[in-house]
Design a protein around this motif. Structure first.
Motif, PDB file in Angstrom:
ATOM      1  N   ASP A  82      59.942  83.097  30.005  1.00 50.86           N
ATOM      2  CA  ASP A  82      60.337  84.133  29.074  1.00 50.86           C
ATOM      3  C   ASP A  82      61.345  83.635  28.052  1.00 50.86           C
ATOM      4  O   ASP A  82      61.595  84.292  27.061  1.00 50.86           O
ATOM      5  CB  ASP A  82      60.916  85.338  29.822  1.00 50.86           C
ATOM      6  N   ASP A  85      59.823  79.118  23.483  1.00 53.88           N
ATOM      7  CA  ASP A  85      58.925  79.397  22.373  1.00 53.88           C
ATOM      8  C   ASP A  85      57.743  78.452  22.470  1.00 53.88           C
ATOM      9  O   ASP A  85      57.842  77.345  22.989  1.00 53.88           O
ATOM     10  CB  ASP A  85      59.643  79.172  21.038  1.00 53.88           C
ATOM     11  N   GLU A 182      53.267  89.999  18.916  1.00 56.27           N
ATOM     12  CA  GLU A 182      54.140  89.144  19.714  1.00 56.27           C
ATOM     13  C   GLU A 182      55.542  89.723  19.809  1.00 56.27           C
ATOM     14  O   GLU A 182      56.209  89.628  20.834  1.00 56.27           O
ATOM     15  CB  GLU A 182      54.196  87.730  19.129  1.00 56.27           C
ATOM     16  N   GLU A 183      56.011  90.346  18.735  1.00 58.21           N
ATOM     17  CA  GLU A 183      57.336  90.967  18.731  1.00 58.21           C
ATOM     18  C   GLU A 183      57.375  92.142  19.719  1.00 58.21           C
ATOM     19  O   GLU A 183      58.338  92.317  20.448  1.00 58.21           O
ATOM     20  CB  GLU A 183      57.688  91.438  17.320  1.00 58.21           C
ATOM     21  N   SER A 186      57.347  90.863  23.320  1.00 59.33           N
ATOM     22  CA  SER A 186      58.611  90.251  23.762  1.00 59.33           C
ATOM     23  C   SER A 186      59.670  91.307  24.089  1.00 59.33           C
ATOM     24  O   SER A 186      60.605  91.049  24.846  1.00 59.33           O
ATOM     25  CB  SER A 186      59.151  89.304  22.693  1.00 59.33           C
TER      26      SER A 186
END
Length: 188
Positions: A82, A85, A182-183, A186
Protein backbone atom coordinates in the motif's frame (compact mmCIF):
# COMPACT_ATOMS: atom_id res chain seq x y z
CA UNK A 1 59.88 51.56 39.27
CA UNK A 2 56.41 53.07 39.53
CA UNK A 3 55.93 52.77 35.80
CA UNK A 4 56.55 49.03 35.97
CA UNK A 5 53.90 48.55 38.66
CA UNK A 6 51.28 50.42 36.65
CA UNK A 7 51.78 48.08 33.71
CA UNK A 8 50.75 45.08 35.78
CA UNK A 9 47.23 46.31 36.54
CA UNK A 10 44.23 44.36 35.25
CA UNK A 11 42.35 45.86 32.25
CA UNK A 12 38.95 47.35 33.01
CA UNK A 13 35.78 45.59 31.91
CA UNK A 14 34.00 47.68 29.26
CA UNK A 15 30.21 47.18 29.12
CA UNK A 16 29.53 49.15 25.94
CA UNK A 17 31.66 49.44 22.84
CA UNK A 18 33.21 52.78 22.16
CA UNK A 19 31.06 55.02 19.97
CA UNK A 20 34.19 56.35 18.27
CA UNK A 21 35.48 52.93 17.20
CA UNK A 22 32.49 50.61 16.60
CA UNK A 23 34.69 47.84 15.17
CA UNK A 24 36.51 47.18 18.42
CA UNK A 25 35.57 43.85 20.03
CA UNK A 26 33.50 43.79 23.19
CA UNK A 27 34.87 41.66 25.99
CA UNK A 28 32.35 39.83 28.15
CA UNK A 29 33.11 38.01 31.39
CA UNK A 30 32.88 34.24 31.44
CA UNK A 31 29.78 32.82 33.07
CA UNK A 32 29.70 29.64 35.07
CA UNK A 33 27.44 26.78 34.04
CA UNK A 34 24.78 25.77 36.52
CA UNK A 35 25.64 22.19 37.59
CA UNK A 36 22.08 21.58 38.82
CA UNK A 37 20.38 22.07 35.42
CA UNK A 38 20.56 19.24 32.88
CA UNK A 39 22.47 20.00 29.68
CA UNK A 40 20.31 20.22 26.57
CA UNK A 41 21.21 17.88 23.76
CA UNK A 42 19.77 18.04 20.28
CA UNK A 43 18.88 14.81 18.53
CA UNK A 44 17.36 14.12 15.14
CA UNK A 45 14.10 12.20 15.30
CA UNK A 46 14.11 10.82 11.74
CA UNK A 47 14.85 7.22 12.54
CA UNK A 48 11.61 5.80 11.13
CA UNK A 49 11.18 8.26 8.25
CA UNK A 50 11.32 7.19 4.62
CA UNK A 51 14.76 7.45 3.11
CA UNK A 52 16.57 7.38 6.43
CA UNK A 53 16.54 3.63 7.04
CA UNK A 54 19.95 2.05 7.13
CA UNK A 55 18.60 -1.30 6.01
CA UNK A 56 19.13 -2.03 2.30
CA UNK A 57 16.01 -2.02 0.19
CA UNK A 58 14.67 -5.42 -0.73
CA UNK A 59 14.08 -6.36 -4.36
CA UNK A 60 11.25 -8.40 -5.75
CA UNK A 61 9.77 -9.07 -9.18
CA UNK A 62 6.17 -8.13 -9.74
CA UNK A 63 3.71 -7.69 -12.57
CA UNK A 64 2.37 -4.21 -13.20
CA UNK A 65 -0.72 -3.69 -15.30
CA UNK A 66 -0.72 -0.40 -17.17
CA UNK A 67 -3.60 0.26 -19.50
CA UNK A 68 -4.31 -2.91 -21.45
CA UNK A 69 -0.91 -4.62 -21.07
CA UNK A 70 1.06 -6.20 -18.24
CA UNK A 71 4.75 -5.48 -17.64
CA UNK A 72 7.07 -7.57 -15.47
CA UNK A 73 9.76 -5.61 -13.67
CA UNK A 74 11.73 -5.17 -10.47
CA UNK A 75 10.28 -3.21 -7.60
CA UNK A 76 12.53 -1.75 -4.92
CA UNK A 77 11.68 -0.90 -1.35
CA UNK A 78 10.10 -2.53 1.64
CA UNK A 79 7.36 -5.09 1.16
CA UNK A 80 4.41 -2.80 1.95
CA UNK A 81 2.13 -2.95 -1.09
CA UNK A 82 0.00 0.00 0.00
CA UNK A 83 3.01 2.31 0.33
CA UNK A 84 4.68 1.75 -3.03
CA UNK A 85 4.12 3.41 -6.38
CA UNK A 86 4.17 1.45 -9.60
CA UNK A 87 7.28 1.90 -11.73
CA UNK A 88 6.57 3.39 -15.13
CA UNK A 89 8.34 1.75 -18.10
CA UNK A 90 11.17 3.76 -19.65
CA UNK A 91 9.59 3.91 -23.11
CA UNK A 92 6.43 5.47 -21.67
CA UNK A 93 8.53 7.96 -19.70
CA UNK A 94 10.44 8.96 -22.85
CA UNK A 95 7.20 9.48 -24.78
CA UNK A 96 5.85 11.56 -21.93
CA UNK A 97 8.94 13.80 -21.82
CA UNK A 98 8.78 14.39 -25.59
CA UNK A 99 5.08 15.30 -25.43
CA UNK A 100 5.62 17.63 -22.48
CA UNK A 101 8.47 19.39 -24.29
CA UNK A 102 6.31 19.85 -27.39
CA UNK A 103 3.18 21.02 -25.54
CA UNK A 104 5.19 23.43 -23.40
CA UNK A 105 7.69 24.56 -26.03
CA UNK A 106 5.38 25.42 -28.91
CA UNK A 107 3.18 27.91 -26.98
CA UNK A 108 6.22 29.37 -25.17
CA UNK A 109 8.20 29.97 -28.37
CA UNK A 110 5.15 31.33 -30.19
CA UNK A 111 4.44 33.75 -27.33
CA UNK A 112 8.00 35.06 -27.35
CA UNK A 113 7.93 35.33 -31.16
CA UNK A 114 4.67 37.29 -31.06
CA UNK A 115 6.17 39.73 -28.57
CA UNK A 116 9.11 40.27 -30.93
CA UNK A 117 6.75 40.78 -33.90
CA UNK A 118 4.72 43.35 -31.95
CA UNK A 119 7.93 45.17 -31.04
CA UNK A 120 9.17 45.28 -34.65
CA UNK A 121 5.78 46.41 -35.97
CA UNK A 122 5.65 49.23 -33.43
CA UNK A 123 9.26 50.35 -34.03
CA UNK A 124 8.77 50.42 -37.83
CA UNK A 125 5.59 52.51 -37.37
CA UNK A 126 3.59 49.99 -39.39
CA UNK A 127 0.88 49.69 -36.77
CA UNK A 128 0.46 51.26 -33.38
CA UNK A 129 -0.05 48.10 -31.34
CA UNK A 130 -2.48 48.64 -28.47
CA UNK A 131 -0.93 48.01 -25.05
CA UNK A 132 -3.44 45.32 -24.10
CA UNK A 133 -2.60 43.08 -27.08
CA UNK A 134 0.91 41.98 -25.95
CA UNK A 135 -0.43 41.41 -22.42
CA UNK A 136 -3.29 39.29 -23.72
CA UNK A 137 -1.13 37.20 -26.06
CA UNK A 138 1.45 36.67 -23.31
CA UNK A 139 -1.28 35.56 -20.91
CA UNK A 140 -2.78 33.12 -23.43
CA UNK A 141 0.45 31.61 -24.76
CA UNK A 142 2.25 31.30 -21.43
CA UNK A 143 -0.93 29.92 -19.84
CA UNK A 144 -1.20 27.34 -22.60
CA UNK A 145 2.45 26.49 -22.01
CA UNK A 146 1.73 25.89 -18.33
CA UNK A 147 -1.21 23.63 -19.16
CA UNK A 148 1.05 21.78 -21.59
CA UNK A 149 2.73 19.96 -18.73
CA UNK A 150 -0.52 18.37 -17.62
CA UNK A 151 -1.79 17.68 -21.13
CA UNK A 152 1.55 16.24 -22.22
CA UNK A 153 1.38 13.78 -19.36
CA UNK A 154 -2.24 12.81 -19.93
CA UNK A 155 -2.06 12.56 -23.71
CA UNK A 156 0.74 9.97 -23.64
CA UNK A 157 -0.21 6.35 -24.11
CA UNK A 158 0.59 4.60 -20.82
CA UNK A 159 0.67 1.24 -22.60
CA UNK A 160 4.29 0.41 -23.62
CA UNK A 161 3.23 -1.51 -26.75
CA UNK A 162 0.81 1.16 -28.03
CA UNK A 163 2.31 4.38 -29.40
CA UNK A 164 -0.84 6.50 -29.43
CA UNK A 165 -2.16 9.21 -31.74
CA UNK A 166 -0.48 12.45 -32.77
CA UNK A 167 -2.50 14.85 -30.60
CA UNK A 168 -3.51 12.27 -28.00
CA UNK A 169 -7.19 13.13 -27.47
CA UNK A 170 -8.24 9.50 -26.98
CA UNK A 171 -5.33 8.79 -24.63
CA UNK A 172 -6.09 11.90 -22.58
CA UNK A 173 -9.71 10.79 -22.11
CA UNK A 174 -8.66 7.25 -21.13
CA UNK A 175 -5.85 8.38 -18.82
CA UNK A 176 -8.05 11.00 -17.12
CA UNK A 177 -10.58 8.34 -16.11
CA UNK A 178 -7.78 5.92 -15.10
CA UNK A 179 -6.07 8.58 -12.96
CA UNK A 180 -9.22 9.36 -10.99
CA UNK A 181 -10.04 5.67 -10.61
CA UNK A 182 -6.61 5.09 -9.03
CA UNK A 183 -7.17 8.10 -6.76
CA UNK A 184 -10.52 6.72 -5.58
CA UNK A 185 -9.02 3.24 -5.02
CA UNK A 186 -6.19 4.66 -2.93
CA UNK A 187 -8.64 6.47 -0.60
CA UNK A 188 -10.42 3.24 0.25
Amino acid sequence: MKTMVSLQQQPLYITKPSPWNPRSPTLYPKTLKNPYLPAKTWKLHAEGAKGFNRKPASTRTEKISIGNGTVTGKSYGNNNDDDEDEKMPDIVMERMVVRILVYVGVPLVSGIAMLQVFDIVKEQHVWDVPLWLPFFTTFVTFGASTLGVAYGTLSTSWDPEKKGSLLGFEEAQTNWVEMWREEDDSKR
